[in-house]
Scaffold this active site. Structure first.
Site, PDB file in Angstrom:
ATOM      1  N   GLU A 115       8.080   2.216   7.599  1.00  0.00           N
ATOM      2  CA  GLU A 115       7.220   1.769   8.700  1.00  0.00           C
ATOM      3  C   GLU A 115       6.166   0.806   8.185  1.00  0.00           C
ATOM      4  O   GLU A 115       5.674   0.952   7.058  1.00  0.00           O
ATOM      5  CB  GLU A 115       6.560   2.989   9.355  1.00  0.00           C
ATOM      6  CG  GLU A 115       5.825   2.686  10.655  1.00  0.00           C
ATOM      7  CD  GLU A 115       5.456   3.964  11.401  1.00  0.00           C
ATOM      8  OE1 GLU A 115       6.387   4.739  11.738  1.00  0.00           O
ATOM      9  OE2 GLU A 115       4.259   4.199  11.613  1.00  0.00           O
TER      10      GLU A 115
ATOM     11  N   ASP B  93       2.607  -0.885   9.742  1.00  0.00           N
ATOM     12  CA  ASP B  93       1.721  -0.675  10.890  1.00  0.00           C
ATOM     13  C   ASP B  93       0.547  -1.636  10.983  1.00  0.00           C
ATOM     14  O   ASP B  93      -0.127  -1.901   9.989  1.00  0.00           O
ATOM     15  CB  ASP B  93       1.090   0.730  10.819  1.00  0.00           C
ATOM     16  CG  ASP B  93       2.091   1.853  10.934  1.00  0.00           C
ATOM     17  OD1 ASP B  93       3.209   1.597  11.394  1.00  0.00           O
ATOM     18  OD2 ASP B  93       1.738   2.990  10.571  1.00  0.00           O
TER      19      ASP B  93
ATOM     20  N   GLU C  35      -2.745  -1.016  13.439  1.00  0.00           N
ATOM     21  CA  GLU C  35      -3.344  -0.079  14.392  1.00  0.00           C
ATOM     22  C   GLU C  35      -4.800  -0.462  14.631  1.00  0.00           C
ATOM     23  O   GLU C  35      -5.582  -0.581  13.682  1.00  0.00           O
ATOM     24  CB  GLU C  35      -3.272   1.357  13.862  1.00  0.00           C
ATOM     25  CG  GLU C  35      -1.857   1.906  13.773  1.00  0.00           C
ATOM     26  CD  GLU C  35      -1.804   3.280  13.152  1.00  0.00           C
ATOM     27  OE1 GLU C  35      -1.119   4.155  13.706  1.00  0.00           O
ATOM     28  OE2 GLU C  35      -2.452   3.483  12.097  1.00  0.00           O
TER      29      GLU C  35
END
Length: 297
Positions: free
Chosen positions: A112, A114, A116
């Site tokens: 993953e 990310d 955010e």
């Protein structure tokens, strides 16, 4: 004095982007009028009644209230590529609210990558957190206070993922690099991944370590997304065969994208010195043992 420094930094960014415009194809930005519609490459995955399609599908609004958040994902899986999304986040007492744009293979041992946005109370800046997971292990956070307010307008967030490195971009400015050092025994995201965006309740950790909770009086919280074109190497998620996605037939895998350019290296150093406020590699209280990959990134 602070305004002068910020003005000088932004002027430098503009000069570097203009001078080095051939380094990343994404410097053209996202032209919403030329972009694909949402339904062509994406699908709503949860909170269907909290998703609103605007501008003939060229823009999507995700919302969250006490009953539910919402999210969408790409129809395709990818093995490499350059992925962009234009995002405008909620800006009024958004503590505990997380707006996310990321790549993920899903599952307990997911890879993953990310972006955010961690909401905050009014008057305090929103934090942009980046993270990288390999084989289900994350805890590689780096956080930034941006040089602009991400709540007042759309800005472009990009992820370059190729066999050499992963580069996080904000308005085509590199803010983080995660190098492929599998040759030295380090793990690197290699599983087929989808593009995902979501708006969700992160009040247990997102703001002040979870001390500041969501104020539901300000709900519904809303985030807006643009840029739904496809720019990655497609992978059959059933076969998990992504070897061909490292081919130089894709522009993002050519030697030009093996390293940051000289200009990008300069702005990368500047932005990290001025705007990065947390690096897991420097968190001695959290890691008694220095993470091995930190010596290479």
């Amino acid at each position: 004095m602070e305004y002068i420094l910020i003005f000088g930094f932004i002027s430098t960014l503009l000069l570097i982007i203009k001078t080095d415009a051939t380094r990343v194809h994404g410097v053209r930005g996202i032209d919403i009028n030329q972009e694909a519609g949402f339904d062509e490459n994406y699908v709503v995955t949860w909170g269907q009644d909290h998703v609103l399609k605007l501008n003939q599908g060229k823009e999507v609004q995700l919302s969250m209230d006490y009953s539910s958040g919402s999210g969408f994902e790409s129809k395709s899986h990818y093995g490499s590529g350059y992925f962009q999304m234009r995002i405008k986040v909620f800006g009024n007492n958004s503590a505990g609210v997380v707006t996310a744009f990321y790549l993920t293979s899903k599952g307990d041992t997911q890879d993953e990558v990310d972006f955010e946005f961690l909401g905050n109370i009014e008057g305090k800046p929103i934090t942009l957190q980046t993270n990288v997971y390999t084989e289900g292990r994350g805890n590689r956070e780096q956080r930034f206070s941006l040089w602009f307010d991400p709540t007042t307008d759309f800005h472009t967030y990009g992820i370059l993922w190729n066999p050499y490195h992963i580069v996080f971009y904000v308005d085509n400015v590199p803010i983080r690099v995660f190098n492929n050092n599998t040759i030295n025994g380090m793990s690197y995201p290699s599983k087929p991944m989808q593009v995902v965006s979501s708006l969700w309740n992160g009040e247990n950790w997102a703001t002040d370590g979870g001390k500041t909770k969501i104020n539901w009086a300000y709900a519904p919280f809303k985030a807006h997304f643009q840029g739904f074109s496809d720019s990655g190497c497609h992978v059959d998620d059933l076969s998990n065969n992504s070897n061909s996605c490292g081919s130089s037939m894709y522009w993002w895998n050519t030697m030009k994208y093996k390293l940051l350019s000289v200009y990008e290296q300069k702005v990368y150093k500047d932005v990290r010195e001025k705007y990065m406020n947390y690096d897991y590699c420097s968190d001695q209280a959290r890691s008694l043992i220095f993470p091995n990959e930190c010596r290479y990134n």
